[in-house]
Design a protein around this motif. Sequence first.
Motif, short mmCIF file in Angstrom:
data_model
loop_
_atom_site.label_atom_id
_atom_site.label_comp_id
_atom_site.label_asym_id
_atom_site.label_seq_id
_atom_site.Cartn_x
_atom_site.Cartn_y
_atom_site.Cartn_z
N ALA A 393 0.83 -1.21 0.00
CA ALA A 393 0.00 0.00 0.00
C ALA A 393 0.87 1.26 0.00
O ALA A 393 0.68 2.16 -0.82
CB ALA A 393 -0.94 -0.02 1.19
N SER A 394 1.84 1.31 0.91
CA SER A 394 2.61 2.57 0.97
C SER A 394 3.56 2.69 -0.22
O SER A 394 3.80 3.79 -0.72
CB SER A 394 3.34 2.72 2.31
N LEU A 395 4.09 1.57 -0.71
CA LEU A 395 5.00 1.65 -1.87
C LEU A 395 4.26 2.11 -3.13
O LEU A 395 4.74 2.97 -3.87
CB LEU A 395 5.67 0.28 -2.12
N VAL A 396 3.09 1.51 -3.36
CA VAL A 396 2.33 1.90 -4.57
C VAL A 396 1.85 3.35 -4.44
O VAL A 396 1.87 4.11 -5.42
CB VAL A 396 1.15 0.92 -4.82
N THR A 397 1.45 3.74 -3.24
CA THR A 397 1.01 5.13 -3.05
C THR A 397 2.14 6.08 -3.36
O THR A 397 1.96 7.10 -4.05
CB THR A 397 0.51 5.33 -1.59
N ARG A 398 3.35 5.75 -2.88
CA ARG A 398 4.50 6.62 -3.18
C ARG A 398 4.82 6.59 -4.68
O ARG A 398 5.14 7.60 -5.30
CB ARG A 398 5.72 6.19 -2.37
N ALA A 399 4.70 5.37 -5.28
CA ALA A 399 4.98 5.26 -6.74
C ALA A 399 4.05 6.19 -7.52
O ALA A 399 4.48 6.89 -8.45
CB ALA A 399 4.83 3.81 -7.20
N LYS A 400 2.78 6.18 -7.15
CA LYS A 400 1.82 7.02 -7.88
C LYS A 400 2.17 8.50 -7.71
O LYS A 400 2.00 9.29 -8.65
CB LYS A 400 0.40 6.75 -7.36
N LYS A 401 2.67 8.84 -6.55
CA LYS A 401 3.02 10.24 -6.30
C LYS A 401 4.24 10.66 -7.12
O LYS A 401 4.22 11.71 -7.76
CB LYS A 401 3.33 10.38 -4.79
N VAL A 402 5.28 9.82 -7.13
CA VAL A 402 6.51 10.25 -7.82
C VAL A 402 6.48 9.96 -9.33
O VAL A 402 7.19 10.59 -10.09
CB VAL A 402 7.79 9.63 -7.18
N LEU A 403 5.65 8.99 -9.74
CA LEU A 403 5.64 8.62 -11.16
C LEU A 403 4.41 9.15 -11.92
O LEU A 403 4.43 9.20 -13.15
CB LEU A 403 5.67 7.07 -11.33
N GLY A 404 3.38 9.46 -11.19
CA GLY A 404 2.10 9.80 -11.84
C GLY A 404 2.09 11.18 -12.49
O GLY A 404 3.00 11.97 -12.33
#
Length: 404
Positions: A393-404
């Motif tokens: 959950a926290s990794l994907v949330t961070r991924a969406k923030k930095v990659l989205g």
Amino acid sequence: MSHHSIGRRKFLKTAVAGTTAAALGAAARDAFAFPAKPALEAGLGSAPAPAAGLPANILGKTGQRVPRLLLGTAMDFDMRLLKTAYEQGVTYFDTADCYGGGRSELTIGNFLEKTGLRKNIWLTTKSCPQDPRAMENSLKTSLGRLKTDYVDLFFLHNLSRMEALDGEMRQTVDRLKREGRIRFFGFSTHSPNVAEALEHASKLGWIEAIMFKYNFRAYGDSELNRAMDAAKRASIGLIAMKTQGSAFSFQNKVDAFQVKGFQKHPAVLKAVWEDQRIDAAVSEMKNVQQLDQNVGAAKDLTKLGALELDELRRYAQETSASYCRGCNHVCTAGLPRPVAVADTLRFLMYHDEYGELERARRLFRELPAPLREFHASELEAAARACPHGLDVASLVTRAKKVLG
Ligand code: SF4
């Protein structure tokens, strides 16, 4: 230019014409007189100097010797890196139709044209399309960009469905070989079913090389080990990729290890080469410093010491919950719809570990939208299902923030 050098070049040109790139021995390469002017015009500074030999292995049933360190070119790079790699003895360039949206092949093609080194380089490219007709079209485009009429090795890129090797694929491959457009054929795979892919290829009998994800974290994987044994018995050349086994946000951990004299990058490569089944390892070396480090490791034939092995094991343990194995089917099995957890975390790793911000963002954006739109309940369920303890959950949330 002296008559002597003209005579030597003419002699070598004649000799080269009757042989294959890989059959060029180190002696012939060392004696090759490089065309200085085009290299200078290409902004490469001095002409590439004769390559020093790296330790080499026979690549399975191709019967050809390749250096044990290959240059991967999925990252952004320029011709100067290719020149330096060549000068260091890294005479195998690995590319794909999709790397950099075609820029990787174009840069390599420009380098080969400017330097006249085509026959001194082992060239592998890959086709993302996996049906025979689209694959052939992709090859045509690749040969145009690479400014050559053949590649040494042609891969289906990231094979996940074994059915892609059925039907007309074999006939198409045989014809491309007869036409002289490819010398050898195989596939690459990042897929979690890599063991199945290796086993399947071992039974087919016409796959000559496979590039697959393999690093120090996989040593205890008995299924993969059995499949690698089968591939080796079938004389398939095995090339390791993703050898760094990189985790997320773990540069501080790597730095801490390096303070103690343990160099993670070369150590993990040496760990891969110590597996006798591996013929070569591909590495994306973004700069001259990484190139020097990895070439040094490739030349060093001493085994990893007890201290290095201990550090490597400890590093693997301490980063285990920060390393996604790519087994998307495991954490998404219970979800009502498909989502791309593993791909998203792989792109986060490119962002965090490789520092490839632009590439990571582009790849994330290229995922079909429904696969990268995660609901909170899906992320929680995926985290519960991950057997390796990743905080999805926290990794994907961070991924969406930095990659989205
Ligand atoms: S999050 Fe866990 S289960 Fe999902 S792909 Fe990564 S390692 Fe595999």
